[in-house]
Scaffold this active site. Structure first.
Site, mmCIF file in Angstrom:
data_model
loop_
_atom_site.group_PDB
_atom_site.id
_atom_site.type_symbol
_atom_site.label_atom_id
_atom_site.label_comp_id
_atom_site.label_asym_id
_atom_site.label_seq_id
_atom_site.Cartn_x
_atom_site.Cartn_y
_atom_site.Cartn_z
ATOM 1 N N TYR A 171 -4.211 16.204 2.357
ATOM 2 C CA TYR A 171 -4.738 14.837 2.316
ATOM 3 C C TYR A 171 -3.720 13.893 2.948
ATOM 4 O O TYR A 171 -2.598 13.778 2.490
ATOM 5 C CB TYR A 171 -5.007 14.455 0.864
ATOM 6 C CG TYR A 171 -5.771 13.177 0.620
ATOM 7 C CD1 TYR A 171 -6.194 12.350 1.650
ATOM 8 C CD2 TYR A 171 -6.085 12.798 -0.669
ATOM 9 C CE1 TYR A 171 -6.899 11.194 1.400
ATOM 10 C CE2 TYR A 171 -6.791 11.642 -0.938
ATOM 11 C CZ TYR A 171 -7.185 10.837 0.104
ATOM 12 O OH TYR A 171 -7.889 9.678 -0.143
ATOM 13 N N TYR A 191 0.840 -1.203 0.000
ATOM 14 C CA TYR A 191 0.000 0.000 0.000
ATOM 15 C C TYR A 191 0.871 1.247 0.000
ATOM 16 O O TYR A 191 0.647 2.177 -0.783
ATOM 17 C CB TYR A 191 -0.929 -0.012 1.214
ATOM 18 C CG TYR A 191 -1.948 1.101 1.208
ATOM 19 C CD1 TYR A 191 -3.152 0.951 0.529
ATOM 20 C CD2 TYR A 191 -1.706 2.305 1.871
ATOM 21 C CE1 TYR A 191 -4.090 1.969 0.514
ATOM 22 C CE2 TYR A 191 -2.642 3.322 1.864
ATOM 23 C CZ TYR A 191 -3.826 3.152 1.180
ATOM 24 O OH TYR A 191 -4.747 4.176 1.159
ATOM 25 N N HIS A 196 1.596 4.235 -3.156
ATOM 26 C CA HIS A 196 1.341 5.659 -2.927
ATOM 27 C C HIS A 196 2.601 6.510 -3.014
ATOM 28 O O HIS A 196 2.530 7.728 -2.865
ATOM 29 C CB HIS A 196 0.682 5.870 -1.562
ATOM 30 C CG HIS A 196 -0.776 5.528 -1.554
ATOM 31 N ND1 HIS A 196 -1.233 4.238 -1.474
ATOM 32 C CD2 HIS A 196 -1.868 6.317 -1.643
ATOM 33 C CE1 HIS A 196 -2.548 4.251 -1.503
ATOM 34 N NE2 HIS A 196 -2.970 5.496 -1.604
ATOM 35 N N TRP A 202 -7.541 3.905 -10.621
ATOM 36 C CA TRP A 202 -6.826 3.782 -9.348
ATOM 37 C C TRP A 202 -7.502 2.741 -8.455
ATOM 38 O O TRP A 202 -6.838 1.895 -7.850
ATOM 39 C CB TRP A 202 -6.757 5.135 -8.647
ATOM 40 C CG TRP A 202 -6.093 5.077 -7.314
ATOM 41 C CD1 TRP A 202 -6.710 5.098 -6.093
ATOM 42 C CD2 TRP A 202 -4.687 4.957 -7.048
ATOM 43 N NE1 TRP A 202 -5.775 5.013 -5.084
ATOM 44 C CE2 TRP A 202 -4.529 4.926 -5.650
ATOM 45 C CE3 TRP A 202 -3.570 4.889 -7.859
ATOM 46 C CZ2 TRP A 202 -3.284 4.819 -5.045
ATOM 47 C CZ3 TRP A 202 -2.324 4.790 -7.254
ATOM 48 C CH2 TRP A 202 -2.194 4.752 -5.867
#
Length: 97
Positions: free
Chosen positions: A34, A11, A15, A69
């Site tokens: 964010y 993960y 990113h 995505w």
């Protein structure tokens, strides 16, 4: 959101860096500040963001790059039928300005 067991490293890898076209889309939608946090004990992901027009976020799901995505991420996290992350809206119970 819920990450599948053993997928934390993947993960983070996916990113870093985030796709430039996805970052541009989020900024076009007025998203800033964010952050996504991971609880390593429960594999729970918690996202916090600022949005200029929060109501506009609902239309993100119609964007092709967003769909792409979600499809890319679906093998490492729990998702809905449209591959969007399975998420639970939380009630804000405290805010300090």
């Amino acid at each position: 959101m819920q990450l599948n067991e053993g997928q934390a490293a993947e993960y983070k890898k996916r990113h870093n860096p985030i796709w430039p076209e996805l970052a541009a889309l989020l900024k076009d939608y007025g998203i800033s500040d964010y952050s996504i946090f991971l609880d390593n004990e429960t594999n729970t992901l918690f996202a916090v963001l600022s949005a200029e027009v929060p109501e506009k976020l609902e239309t993100l799901k119609t964007e092709e790059i967003m769909k792409k995505w979600w499809t890319y991420m679906r093998d490492i996290m729990q998702t809905n039928e449209d591959h969007s992350p399975l998420s639970i809206p939380l009630e804000e119970v405290f805010y300090l300005l």
